[in-house]
Design an enzyme around this catalytic site. Structure first.
Site, mmCIF file in Angstrom:
data_model
loop_
_atom_site.group_PDB
_atom_site.id
_atom_site.type_symbol
_atom_site.label_atom_id
_atom_site.label_comp_id
_atom_site.label_asym_id
_atom_site.label_seq_id
_atom_site.Cartn_x
_atom_site.Cartn_y
_atom_site.Cartn_z
ATOM 1 N N GLY A 86 0.885 -1.095 -0.028
ATOM 2 C CA GLY A 86 -0.043 0.007 0.066
ATOM 3 C C GLY A 86 0.988 1.170 -0.083
ATOM 4 C CE LYS B 218 3.158 0.396 -4.060
ATOM 5 N NZ LYS B 218 2.113 1.128 -5.029
ATOM 6 C CG HIS C 115 3.207 11.122 10.897
ATOM 7 N ND1 HIS C 115 2.019 11.035 10.469
ATOM 8 C CD2 HIS C 115 3.886 11.772 10.311
ATOM 9 C CE1 HIS C 115 1.990 12.092 9.693
ATOM 10 N NE2 HIS C 115 2.971 12.606 9.761
ATOM 11 N N GLY D 234 7.065 10.868 16.305
ATOM 12 C CA GLY D 234 8.271 10.458 15.775
ATOM 13 C C GLY D 234 9.033 11.495 15.238
ATOM 14 C CG HIS E 142 -1.096 14.450 13.179
ATOM 15 N ND1 HIS E 142 -1.004 13.152 13.737
ATOM 16 C CD2 HIS E 142 -1.356 14.423 12.099
ATOM 17 C CE1 HIS E 142 -1.036 12.325 12.474
ATOM 18 N NE2 HIS E 142 -1.058 12.999 11.494
HETATM 19 C C1 BG6 Z 1 -1.814 12.516 8.054
HETATM 20 C C2 BG6 Z 1 -3.018 13.147 7.668
HETATM 21 O O1 BG6 Z 1 -1.911 11.745 9.285
HETATM 22 O O2 BG6 Z 1 -0.956 13.899 8.265
HETATM 23 C C3 BG6 Z 1 -2.749 13.870 6.113
HETATM 24 O O3 BG6 Z 1 -3.816 12.001 7.164
HETATM 25 C C4 BG6 Z 1 -1.772 15.217 6.453
HETATM 26 O O4 BG6 Z 1 -3.897 14.342 5.769
HETATM 27 C C5 BG6 Z 1 -0.272 14.611 7.311
HETATM 28 O O5 BG6 Z 1 -1.482 15.784 5.320
HETATM 29 C C6 BG6 Z 1 0.659 15.599 7.523
HETATM 30 O O6 BG6 Z 1 1.849 15.073 8.084
HETATM 31 P P1 BG6 Z 1 3.198 15.798 7.737
HETATM 32 O O7 BG6 Z 1 3.998 14.650 8.334
HETATM 33 O O8 BG6 Z 1 3.215 15.687 6.067
HETATM 34 O O9 BG6 Z 1 2.935 16.902 8.368
#
Ligand code: BG6
Length: 798
Positions: A46, A50, A215, A218, A278
């Site tokens: 997916g 990737k 994420h 991290g 986040h």
């Molecule tokens: C993801 C969201 O969790 O975080 C996305 O689903 C968003 O919509 C992304 O673009 C943003 O993460 P980063 O690391 O690009 O700031």
């Protein structure tokens, strides 16, 4: 195969020099004793896998290969092996090496990594059983013990429970070998769906086996927030509070749209997609009490939880929402909808959050994110108050904003960084993985030239997923979301999300054309767009009446006075009339006695009074309850609790002036012999002149009840008293209520009725004759005071 790999690596790995020298079995065995780790990415072909996951696992492999572990990697998916294998290997070939690896070594490690990987079709229970068998046998064949199994579920959330069940049934390792299962958001859609999903997962996995990934935790700057706060505590401790911080901003701006992800995005929207997770995680890291031990995940998670439970309840007015103009077209296309379909999903939101802890009380925290904005940028900014008034030396460093910026990445500054205004302090740098940036350029960061900041950045930049994968491998849980914290976060966000379900969104064109359309300001505790809207989409545009008039109408209802308007206007009017009554009472007698009802109708009024009526004479106001449910006052069901949460905690009413009904006496609720009603009656007689309240606010129920005076409540029985215990047909049955006598003695009685659902009742009541046992509300006939009905257009006109 494994032996070949091992030998090849030993030959090339300088840190294993000892082992290389003696390529005898004894040495090799020693190094291998840590055992074998199997990594399985379910959804291994997916997008996420990737883009990030294989890269992250490759870094793990490259870093661990000389540490004594051996590995095998499986990409799992629904497609048959022959179709998916080339796709998997295409992704694997694209991984890049950590920067500290030489070109030759990189090529070799990558080659070995590819040899250790294979694709498995994972659809049926039999597929998982076969995988389970291989996971057990492979290390045996290679003569190594098994250290652990790491499953990464990169599949849609609806498949989690099923996959977890199959893993539990057929891929669980024997005792002594760890099992770790990683899950990606979304972890539910609101509190109840998150609770259900957690309960389902708990039937297959233990809490310590689950790693819910966010994420953002991290990202190097985000994971540095706590260490930075600790390393600089001597500077920060005195100023990390409401007295010194003007506000906190946590921002994620994106330039992309949601194309290609609409089936997911349209169900979630910006708050669920990035703010609930986040940005909220960043909020907790910035505000939580510093753990004594930063790597003690229990303490970290416990301190985060304390913040969650102190977050002030979010109301609809705490947020502004928007949607980029072309979004709806994307929805129609990707979801095969007709031209009449309108999505209300917000793609932009700004939310005001407050924390009810003495340290932060009243300090605004702004969380904001949107798609199709002018730039891609993520940061958290702590803006400090500046107590120096600069008369003429405006360029002096002390006259500039004082701020700390945790710059997550993207944007003009090409690297993640922590920036501290030079007029604050020079940050301590104890961590060798971070360095100070000294080269100067003419960049500006959030309005200030970079030369006005001390700038810290990581010595080596690392991807968030690589960082978190390494932590999972080491079994560290402080950067993951526990079930308890997840539910606490949803508990906080769900009421706002529900109240926004049909809320109007401001349409914005996207990119720089948005201009100042999305700027918003704080008005008391409310967030509102700073500039007038050009276009709104509302439910009404989709077939409703869409009336634009906001006039107030006065008339008669049941031969008493009536004020009618759209709900917002009606509340403004009622609040103003209550303030006028308060001012006049205080002028005349020094006190204002106000009796309030509970329920949901008056919430908007309480909020209006709390957040707009700064000159209300609260100091001289006594607050009484019209009625109460026989539950402890702290329960959500309690009317007093509602008044407390939406009004009392925001205004300065002296403690002595607050009069909850004594429903709980001798640790029991509403027992006749405890004489609670009598006690309240005595308080009223002693404190309220001639027991005549200045203002009594009532509502009316579908059955015609008012206060807690229900049909057939034998209202005649308490003809002489002011307060009585009554019975409700609905739970909780027992109630305490002012009687008709007490209410009718008041100087003014306002009956507030709002919402379409009350239209039928209003129509019916307009026709019925007075009959207090059938329609208790018809018993409200103030003896010498005024009765005013406040009915919104929805209730009046349907
Ligand atoms: C993801 C969201 O969790 O975080 C996305 O689903 C968003 O919509 C992304 O673009 C943003 O993460 P980063 O690391 O690009 O700031």
């Amino acid at each position: 195969m494994w032996k070949v790999v091992w030998a090849a690596l030993l030959l090339q790995v300088p840190v294993c020099a000892q082992t290389v020298q003696s390529e005898d079995n004894h040495e090799v065995k020693d190094t291998r004793k840590l055992g074998h780790v199997s990594v399985i990415i379910v959804g291994g072909t997916g997008d996420l896998a990737k883009k990030y996951l294989w890269q992250g696992f490759f870094h793990l492999y490259a870093n661990q290969v000389s540490s004594g572990y051996s590995f095998s990697f499986y990409g799992g998916g629904l497609s048959p092996k022959d179709k998916a294998t080339p796709v998997l290997f295409e992704a694997l070939k694209n991984v890049t090496c950590p920067l500290d690896l030489s070109v030759e070594r990189c090529a070799l490690v990558k080659e070995q990594f590819l040899k250790l990987a294979e694709y498995r079709q994972l659809v049926t229970l039999e597929d998982y059983q076969a995988l389970g068998k291989q996971l057990t046998e492979h290390p045996k064949q290679e003569g190594v013990t098994e250290a652990g199994r790491l499953f990464y579920l990169s599949v849609p959330a609806f498949a989690y429970a099923d996959v977890a069940e199959k893993i539990n049934a057929s891929c669980r390792p024997s005792d002594g070998t760890w099992l770790r299962v990683v899950l990606e958001k979304p972890f539910g859609h609101d509190f109840s769906s998150a609770q259900l999903l957690s309960a389902q997962l708990a039937t297959s996995l233990k809490d310590e086996e689950m790693f819910r990934i966010d994420h953002y935790l991290g990202k190097q700057v985000v994971s540095k927030i706590l260490p930075f706060r600790k390393e600089n505590s001597k500077h920060l401790d005195p100023v990390w509070n409401k007295h010194h911080i003007e506000r906190v901003e946590i921002v994620l701006k994106e330039t992309l749209n949601a194309k290609g992800r609409i089936p997911f995005y349209d169900q979630y929207g910006v708050i669920r997609d990035v703010i609930q997770n986040h940005l909220t995680e960043v909020l907790t890291l910035l505000t939580m009490e510093l753990p004594t031990n930063l790597s003690d995940s229990k303490e970290v998670l416990k301190n985060k939880l304390k913040i969650f439970s102190a977050l002030e309840h979010l109301e609809r007015h705490c947020a502004v929402v928007g949607q980029y103009e072309s979004y709806n077209k994307e929805v129609q296309e990707e979801l095969n909808k007709t031209k009449e379909h309108y999505s209300l999903t917000p793609t932009f939101a700004g939310v005001m959050v407050y924390i009810d802890i003495a340290q932060y009380e009243g300090m605004p925290i702004i969380l904001t994110s949107g798609k199709m904005l002018d730039e891609r940028l993520g940061y958290a900014r702590i803006l400090f108050k500046n107590d120096i008034f600069c008369v003429q030396s405006h360029n002096n460093v002390h006259c500039k904003p004082k701020q700390i910026i945790f710059y997550f990445g993207h944007g003009a500054l090409q690297y993640p960084a922590i920036l501290v205004s030079k007029n604050l302090f020079k940050p301590d740098l104890k961590d060798t993985e971070w360095k100070e940036v000294t080269e100067q350029n003419d960049l500006h960061v959030l309005g200030m030239p970079i030369s006005d900041y001390y700038v810290l950045t990581p010595t080596v930049q690392r991807e968030a997923y690589s960082e978190l994968i390494s932590q999972i491998f080491h079994g560290r849980k402080d950067s993951f979301i526990s079930t308890e914290n997840l539910l606490a976060s949803w508990d906080f966000w769900t009421p706002l999300l529900h109240s926004l379900a049909n809320a109007p969104s401001r349409l914005y064109p996207g990119g720089v054309d948005n201009g100042n359309m999305l700027d918003f300001k704080l008005l008391g505790r409310e967030a509102t767009f700073a500039n007038d809207a050009l276009v709104f989409i509302t439910h009404d545009d989709m077939g409703g009446s869409g009336v634009e008039s906001f006039q107030v109408m006065q008339g008669k209802y049941r031969s008493a006075e009536m004020v009618s308007a759209w709900s917002e206007e009606l509340i403004v009017r009622l609040a103003a009339e209550i303030q006028a009554a308060a001012e006049s009472a205080v002028r005349e007698g020094g006190r204002f006695h106000l009796a309030l009802s509970g329920g949901s109708t008056p919430l908007a009024l309480f909020q209006r009074l709390a957040h707009y009526h700064y000159t209300f004479p609260w100091r001289d106001t006594h607050l009484w309850m019209v009625d109460e449910r026989c539950v402890p006052l702290t329960e959500m069901d309690s009317n007093f609790r509602t008044v407390h949460d939406h009004l009392l905690q925001h205004v300065k009413v002296p403690y002595f002036n607050i009069h909850p009904m004594p429903v709980q006496i001798n640790q029991r609720l509403c027992v006749e012999e405890d004489n609670g009603a009598l006690l309240y009656e005595r308080d009223i007689s002693q404190l309220v002149n001639t027991s005549s309240f200045h203002f009594v606010l009532l509502g009316v129920g579908y059955d015609g009840h008012t206060a807690s005076l229900f049909p057939s409540s034998k209202l005649d029985a308490h003809r002489e008293s002011l307060v009585a215990l009554t019975e409700s047909p609905a739970k909780p049955h027992q109630r305490m209520s002012l009687t008709l006598k007490a209410i009718n003695q008041a100087q003014k009685v306002g009956v507030l009725v709002m919402g379409k659902s009350k239209h039928e009742l209003i129509t019916q009541l307009s026709r019925v004759k007075d009959n207090i046992n059938k329609w208790p509300i018809t018993g409200i006939r103030p003896t010498s005071g005024r009765l005013v009905w406040y009915i919104d257009y929805d209730a009046l006109l349907g």
